[in-house]
Design a protein around this motif. Structure first.
Motif, PDB file in Angstrom:
ATOM      1  N   ASP A 193     -36.078 139.166 -12.792  1.00 56.67           N
ATOM      2  CA  ASP A 193     -37.327 138.480 -12.461  1.00 56.67           C
ATOM      3  C   ASP A 193     -37.040 137.224 -11.646  1.00 56.67           C
ATOM      4  O   ASP A 193     -35.896 136.961 -11.241  1.00 56.67           O
ATOM      5  CB  ASP A 193     -38.119 138.150 -13.734  1.00 56.67           C
ATOM      6  N   ASP A 194     -38.076 136.427 -11.416  1.00 55.00           N
ATOM      7  CA  ASP A 194     -37.929 135.227 -10.594  1.00 55.00           C
ATOM      8  C   ASP A 194     -36.900 134.263 -11.170  1.00 55.00           C
ATOM      9  O   ASP A 194     -36.142 133.628 -10.427  1.00 55.00           O
ATOM     10  CB  ASP A 194     -39.275 134.515 -10.464  1.00 55.00           C
ATOM     11  N   HIS A 195     -36.884 134.135 -12.486  1.00 52.29           N
ATOM     12  CA  HIS A 195     -35.956 133.182 -13.099  1.00 52.29           C
ATOM     13  C   HIS A 195     -34.514 133.668 -12.978  1.00 52.29           C
ATOM     14  O   HIS A 195     -33.592 132.844 -12.854  1.00 52.29           O
ATOM     15  CB  HIS A 195     -36.311 132.966 -14.567  1.00 52.29           C
ATOM     16  N   ASP A 196     -34.311 134.964 -12.999  1.00 56.48           N
ATOM     17  CA  ASP A 196     -32.966 135.488 -12.769  1.00 56.48           C
ATOM     18  C   ASP A 196     -32.494 135.158 -11.354  1.00 56.48           C
ATOM     19  O   ASP A 196     -31.320 134.807 -11.145  1.00 56.48           O
ATOM     20  CB  ASP A 196     -32.943 137.005 -12.985  1.00 56.48           C
ATOM     21  N   ILE A 197     -33.398 135.277 -10.390  1.00 58.70           N
ATOM     22  CA  ILE A 197     -33.038 134.923  -9.012  1.00 58.70           C
ATOM     23  C   ILE A 197     -32.723 133.441  -8.918  1.00 58.70           C
ATOM     24  O   ILE A 197     -31.827 133.019  -8.168  1.00 58.70           O
ATOM     25  CB  ILE A 197     -34.167 135.330  -8.047  1.00 58.70           C
ATOM     26  N   TRP A 198     -33.438 132.610  -9.674  1.00 65.65           N
ATOM     27  CA  TRP A 198     -33.100 131.181  -9.734  1.00 65.65           C
ATOM     28  C   TRP A 198     -31.666 131.001 -10.239  1.00 65.65           C
ATOM     29  O   TRP A 198     -30.914 130.170  -9.709  1.00 65.65           O
ATOM     30  CB  TRP A 198     -34.092 130.450 -10.625  1.00 65.65           C
ATOM     31  N   HIS A 199     -31.283 131.765 -11.253  1.00 65.04           N
ATOM     32  CA  HIS A 199     -29.909 131.678 -11.755  1.00 65.04           C
ATOM     33  C   HIS A 199     -28.912 132.041 -10.660  1.00 65.04           C
ATOM     34  O   HIS A 199     -27.905 131.339 -10.458  1.00 65.04           O
ATOM     35  CB  HIS A 199     -29.719 132.612 -12.952  1.00 65.04           C
ATOM     36  N   PHE A 200     -29.187 133.136  -9.944  1.00 55.60           N
ATOM     37  CA  PHE A 200     -28.282 133.544  -8.859  1.00 55.60           C
ATOM     38  C   PHE A 200     -28.147 132.437  -7.818  1.00 55.60           C
ATOM     39  O   PHE A 200     -27.037 132.013  -7.458  1.00 55.60           O
ATOM     40  CB  PHE A 200     -28.804 134.819  -8.181  1.00 55.60           C
ATOM     41  N   LEU A 201     -29.291 131.975  -7.312  1.00 62.12           N
ATOM     42  CA  LEU A 201     -29.276 131.028  -6.191  1.00 62.12           C
ATOM     43  C   LEU A 201     -28.773 129.654  -6.610  1.00 62.12           C
ATOM     44  O   LEU A 201     -28.047 128.995  -5.865  1.00 62.12           O
ATOM     45  CB  LEU A 201     -30.681 130.923  -5.586  1.00 62.12           C
ATOM     46  N   SER A 202     -29.143 129.193  -7.799  1.00 56.22           N
ATOM     47  CA  SER A 202     -28.706 127.859  -8.218  1.00 56.22           C
ATOM     48  C   SER A 202     -27.202 127.824  -8.471  1.00 56.22           C
ATOM     49  O   SER A 202     -26.545 126.818  -8.191  1.00 56.22           O
ATOM     50  CB  SER A 202     -29.468 127.417  -9.466  1.00 56.22           C
ATOM     51  N   SER A 203     -26.644 128.921  -9.002  1.00 55.96           N
ATOM     52  CA  SER A 203     -25.186 128.948  -9.191  1.00 55.96           C
ATOM     53  C   SER A 203     -24.474 128.910  -7.846  1.00 55.96           C
ATOM     54  O   SER A 203     -23.468 128.209  -7.681  1.00 55.96           O
ATOM     55  CB  SER A 203     -24.779 130.193  -9.977  1.00 55.96           C
ATOM     56  N   ILE A 204     -25.011 129.643  -6.859  1.00 53.65           N
ATOM     57  CA  ILE A 204     -24.427 129.609  -5.518  1.00 53.65           C
ATOM     58  C   ILE A 204     -24.586 128.226  -4.906  1.00 53.65           C
ATOM     59  O   ILE A 204     -23.654 127.691  -4.268  1.00 53.65           O
ATOM     60  CB  ILE A 204     -25.078 130.682  -4.636  1.00 53.65           C
ATOM     61  N   ALA A 205     -25.760 127.605  -5.101  1.00 54.07           N
ATOM     62  CA  ALA A 205     -26.004 126.281  -4.532  1.00 54.07           C
ATOM     63  C   ALA A 205     -25.103 125.223  -5.164  1.00 54.07           C
ATOM     64  O   ALA A 205     -24.595 124.331  -4.473  1.00 54.07           O
ATOM     65  CB  ALA A 205     -27.478 125.904  -4.707  1.00 54.07           C
ATOM     66  N   MET A 206     -24.888 125.304  -6.465  1.00 56.63           N
ATOM     67  CA  MET A 206     -23.985 124.356  -7.120  1.00 56.63           C
ATOM     68  C   MET A 206     -22.553 124.537  -6.616  1.00 56.63           C
ATOM     69  O   MET A 206     -21.839 123.555  -6.368  1.00 56.63           O
ATOM     70  CB  MET A 206     -24.036 124.535  -8.635  1.00 56.63           C
ATOM     71  N   PHE A 207     -22.139 125.772  -6.485  1.00 58.11           N
ATOM     72  CA  PHE A 207     -20.812 126.047  -5.951  1.00 58.11           C
ATOM     73  C   PHE A 207     -20.684 125.478  -4.534  1.00 58.11           C
ATOM     74  O   PHE A 207     -19.678 124.853  -4.190  1.00 58.11           O
ATOM     75  CB  PHE A 207     -20.572 127.556  -5.946  1.00 58.11           C
ATOM     76  N   GLY A 208     -21.715 125.678  -3.706  1.00 53.47           N
ATOM     77  CA  GLY A 208     -21.694 125.107  -2.358  1.00 53.47           C
ATOM     78  C   GLY A 208     -21.668 123.595  -2.371  1.00 53.47           C
ATOM     79  O   GLY A 208     -20.980 122.962  -1.557  1.00 53.47           O
ATOM     80  N   SER A 209     -22.403 122.981  -3.309  1.00 54.09           N
ATOM     81  CA  SER A 209     -22.393 121.518  -3.418  1.00 54.09           C
ATOM     82  C   SER A 209     -21.003 121.000  -3.771  1.00 54.09           C
ATOM     83  O   SER A 209     -20.553 119.979  -3.243  1.00 54.09           O
ATOM     84  CB  SER A 209     -23.404 121.071  -4.478  1.00 54.09           C
ATOM     85  N   PHE A 210     -20.328 121.703  -4.670  1.00 57.89           N
ATOM     86  CA  PHE A 210     -18.962 121.306  -5.016  1.00 57.89           C
ATOM     87  C   PHE A 210     -18.037 121.421  -3.814  1.00 57.89           C
ATOM     88  O   PHE A 210     -17.164 120.553  -3.595  1.00 57.89           O
ATOM     89  CB  PHE A 210     -18.442 122.179  -6.159  1.00 57.89           C
ATOM     90  N   LEU A 211     -18.205 122.490  -3.027  1.00 50.41           N
ATOM     91  CA  LEU A 211     -17.376 122.639  -1.833  1.00 50.41           C
ATOM     92  C   LEU A 211     -17.632 121.524  -0.831  1.00 50.41           C
ATOM     93  O   LEU A 211     -16.707 121.078  -0.138  1.00 50.41           O
ATOM     94  CB  LEU A 211     -17.632 124.004  -1.184  1.00 50.41           C
ATOM     95  N   VAL A 212     -18.872 121.077  -0.739  1.00 51.62           N
ATOM     96  CA  VAL A 212     -19.191 119.956   0.150  1.00 51.62           C
ATOM     97  C   VAL A 212     -18.414 118.717  -0.275  1.00 51.62           C
ATOM     98  O   VAL A 212     -17.794 118.027   0.552  1.00 51.62           O
ATOM     99  CB  VAL A 212     -20.702 119.684   0.149  1.00 51.62           C
ATOM    100  N   LEU A 213     -18.442 118.417  -1.582  1.00 53.45           N
ATOM    101  CA  LEU A 213     -17.695 117.256  -2.068  1.00 53.45           C
ATOM    102  C   LEU A 213     -16.197 117.420  -1.846  1.00 53.45           C
ATOM    103  O   LEU A 213     -15.486 116.437  -1.602  1.00 53.45           O
ATOM    104  CB  LEU A 213     -17.969 117.048  -3.565  1.00 53.45           C
ATOM    105  N   LEU A 214     -15.718 118.655  -1.917  1.00 50.61           N
ATOM    106  CA  LEU A 214     -14.280 118.908  -1.762  1.00 50.61           C
ATOM    107  C   LEU A 214     -13.826 118.778  -0.311  1.00 50.61           C
ATOM    108  O   LEU A 214     -12.703 118.351  -0.040  1.00 50.61           O
ATOM    109  CB  LEU A 214     -13.953 120.298  -2.307  1.00 50.61           C
TER     110      LEU A 214
END
Length: 804
Positions: free
Chosen positions: A766-787
């Protein structure tokens, strides 16, 4: 058996005693579909005899409807329905109790008789309706027994019916061949009156009144929507009853709470509480959809491992080529007889690729903004005292600081200091996760044993069970946090190994150039991301307001660690220790729990929190502005007045650290605004409000860092720029799906179900599952930005990298 059998036995004995007192018993042969108008007193009893054919291959519903015609009566009429395998009794007027033992009277009662399965192909069964009363005067009533049309529900076929508190309805559903799981959906156009939907096994009696519907089976309150996933394995007879009961009051569904002055034996008017409902039973997904959902989830995140490997290969090949070009350029200059410094020089090609040399750069190569706001640190900029290089009060209060000024401590000491972040968060994770897992297992067990579907706030229209788990898809979608957190740890480990190898061979670039490499906070961030996935999965085992902090605790951790990492990049010597940082984060989580428990509508709590929020903002602003060179003691007010007098009144000079002042002024405006919003609006979801404060501060500091980096003449490499753009886009889509709001524990379970929606991805997520997918990817991308955001400084001397 005891609860049902003893009252029936007492009732039957009472009837027999009444009969023995010169009462007259009249038995009548009765017909279906005929209304019988009759009277009853304490001296006569009427027994209506019915017969009907029961078939093993066909289920026929029988409904008994009774209406009291006398306006006043002191004694109720007792109806006892005797079947082959069951006895059903009720009185008219029917008295049902509500909240605070309020009593409601109903003069019209309708009950459907249970139909236990028969072993023979066809047989004729009799049942009797006994009517009696203890009233000395005649009481008029109407009795009607009729067959129920469409008593057996058909798959994917909508059926409409009416129900009231005294006239509940239930229908039978038989699993068709090849279908192991179905979803029972009940809908209504009206929010109220509040209703209860129950799924019960085929047995007698059927619990179909407000005061007993929760005794067996699965049940949930509902206003407009209700949905229950039913599995064949839970019903040995391969069939079940769908029971719908209208409640006597609406408080359970979030309706208005009315307080009545109660008197002894006072009966309240029940009013018109009729409700029209639709029921549809649809097959749920099969095992193939489960497999596709799991493969899809694994495929998405494994692709990031493959992509990371390819990028690492390309970057490694590029680094080798850059090294060969730089070596060739240096060798050519040496052959031409040019004077070579002990430090290598960077050619134009290398500079174009973002690699700086080790020699001191001229200010002509730096942008105009950098010349106006910052300056290179020369000896002439300050008085050459003997302790100029060691006294931190002198070093940290210079107008323009370089990273070398705040990277004076021994590298080994700092490495140990920042490694504590990783070991502490690992310890916290173990001690936090174990009781959480134990608690949610208990929650799930209670739901499965009691059948109370109001305990957990699922999206019931897209909740796919697996084993003992009620909503496996919401748990599976958190896999991305764990897998991407592990991938980030591997990336950091690879960088850490390469950096240590450079230090072992005394590489001048690793020793004296670039932002000091401390990986402890990065390890802590990766661990926090993995724990966010684990705890979010635990929360979604049974989401409700008592365990929402499981889902948010490590979000606070991630936001705090990211801010600390941004600050550490330019302030490695003065960054907070792990103990101080985690103590502050523990205070945040403590306030989060208090807000969830006491914050709803509590003015005193919001006043205290807003004051603490503003004071903490001011203290942190002072700490950041003066680089920790201030003291909180009894003389602070006198020193503040002296600074105001000398800097503002006497000579009206501007702030010494303009850039820092701009950041802190903006930060205070944002935080004061958020504090005012919380005090005025007092949002119910305090945990999300607190998380919004952390995210706003993180975004503000990140934007300031990027702006100051560009103002200082630094550049952002292609890889970091791609990460920034990709992460921003993913965050935008993720927040869109987050705000869809498929359920909310801020309301009652029935009101939460009004927001439920069907699956939108692969009929599984459902929509909340897609939020889980996208937010995990976004957090990973945010960490890469800091790195990667400061990779352009890897060949720049630290005394040429400015602090902001």
């Amino acid at each position: 058996v005891y609860c049902v059998g003893v009252p029936v036995l007492v009732l039957w004995v009472s009837v027999c005693l009444v009969h023995s007192d010169s009462s007259v018993v009249v038995q009548k042969e009765a017909q279906f579909g005929v209304s019988y108008l009759d009277t009853v007193t304490s001296h006569n009893q009427t027994i209506y005899s019915f017969n009907h054919t029961v078939s093993r291959n066909k289920t026929e519903g029988v409904r008994v409807s009774v209406e009291l015609l006398s306006e006043t009566t002191k004694s109720p009429i007792l109806f006892v329905i005797r079947q082959k395998q069951a006895v059903l009794s009720f009185q008219v007027p029917l008295i049902l109790r509500g909240l605070y033992q309020r009593k409601y009277q109903y003069t019209q009662v309708g009950r459907t008789l249970c139909q236990p399965p028969t072993l023979v192909a066809s047989e004729t069964q009799f049942f009797y309706v006994d009517v009696s009363t203890l009233s000395s005067t005649s009481v008029h009533y109407q009795l009607r027994v009729s067959r129920v049309e469409s008593f057996t529900l058909q798959t994917d076929k909508k059926f409409s019916f009416n129900a009231t508190p005294s006239q509940p309805q239930f229908f039978k559903y038989v699993f068709p061949d090849g279908v192991d799981t179905v979803i029972v959906k009940v809908n209504s156009e009206k929010n109220f009156p509040c209703s209860v939907m129950s799924i019960q096994d085929i047995q007698c009696p059927v619990y179909d009144l407000d005061n007993n519907v929760a005794f067996i089976g699965m049940y949930q309150t509902m206003t407009k929507k209700g949905a229950v996933t039913v599995q064949r394995k839970d019903f040995p007879s391969n069939s079940f009853y769908v029971v719908v009961v209208v409640k006597t009051e609406d408080e359970a569904c979030g309706g208005p709470l009315k307080f009545y002055p109660l008197l002894p034996d006072e009966l309240l008017d029940a009013g018109n509480r009729s409700k029209t409902l639709d029921v549809v039973v649809s097959p749920a997904i099969n095992s193939e959809v489960y497999v596709m959902g799991m493969l899809f989830c694994l495929g998405i995140f494994l692709s990031f491992y493959v992509l990371t490997f390819l990028v690492a290969c390309i970057e490694n090949k590029r680094s080798v080529c850059d090294g060969l070009i730089s070596y060739s350029f240096t060798y050519t200059h040496s052959d031409n007889g040019s004077t070579m410094s002990s430090e290598p020089v960077t050619d134009s090609l290398a500079s174009a690729e973002g690699t700086y040399g080790y020699m001191e750069r001229s200010m002509d190569t730096v942008g105009r903004c950098r010349q106006e706001s910052l300056s290179s640190v020369e000896e002439d900029d300050y008085d050459t005292l003997a302790d100029i290089d060691s006294d931190k009060n002198i070093v940290r209060t210079k107008k323009y600081l370089c990273v070398s000024d705040l990277a004076r401590k021994d590298k080994r000491v700092l490495n140990k200091k920042y490694q504590i972040y990783f070991w502490n968060i690992s310890t916290i994770a173990v001690f936090y996760a174990l009781p959480v897992i134990q608690l949610v297992i208990t929650y799930q067990t209670v739901v499965n044993v009691t059948g109370n579907q109001d305990i957990c706030y699922y999206n019931f229209l897209c909740a796919h069970p697996l084993g003992a788990l009620s909503s496996f898809n919401n748990i599976l979608s958190n896999l991305g946090y764990v897998m991407l957190g592990l991938l980030f740890l591997l990336i950091v480990l690879q960088r850490d190994i390469l950096h240590n190898r450079a230090l072992m061979r005394n590489d001048i670039t690793a020793l004296e150039c670039g932002i000091p490499k401390h990986f402890g906070l990065f390890y802590a961030m990766g661990t926090a991301l993995m724990m966010e996935g684990l705890l979010s999965a635990c929360y979604h085992v049974c989401p409700n307001y008592t365990n929402f902090q499981f889902d948010t605790s490590f979000m606070y951790m991630i936001a705090g660690l990211c801010m600390l990492k941004l600050y550490q990049k330019r302030h490695p010597d003065i960054n907070a220790s792990a103990y101080t940082a985690y103590a502050c984060l523990a205070a945040v989580i403590f306030f989060s729990v208090l807000g969830v428990v006491f914050g709803k509508g509590n003015t005193a709590f919001w006043i205290v929190f807003s004051v603490i929020h503003i004071l903490a903002t001011l203290l942190l602003s002072t700490q950041l502005y003066y680089m920790g060179r201030w003291k909180l003691d009894s003389g602070i007010l006198r020193r503040m007045l002296y600074v105001i007098y000398t800097d503002c009144v006497r000579q009206c000079s501007g702030p010494m650290y303009i850039d820092r002042m701009v950041l802190l002024v903006m930060g205070n405006i944002v935080n004061w605004s958020l504090a005012a919003y919380g005090l005025i609006k007092r949002p119910n979801d305090f945990a999300s409000y607190l998380l919004a404060i952390a995210i706003c501060n993180l975004l503000l500091y990140f934007a300031f860092y990027i702006i100051m980096k560009l103002r200082s003449g630094e550049r952002i490499r292609c890889l970091a720029l791609v990460c920034i753009l990709f992460t921003a886009v993913v965050w935008g889509f993720a927040l869109f799906f987050f705000f869809q709001g498929l359920s909310t524990w801020q309301k009652t379970p029935a009101e939460s179900r009004e927001h439920n929606r069907d699956c939108i991805l692969l009929s599984f997520f459902d929509d909340h599952d897609i939020w889980h997918f996208l937010s995990s990817i976004a957090m990973f991308g945010s960490f890469l930005v800091l790195l990667t955001m400061d990779d352009d400084l890897d060949t720049v001397q630290r005394d040429k990298i400015y602090v902001f």
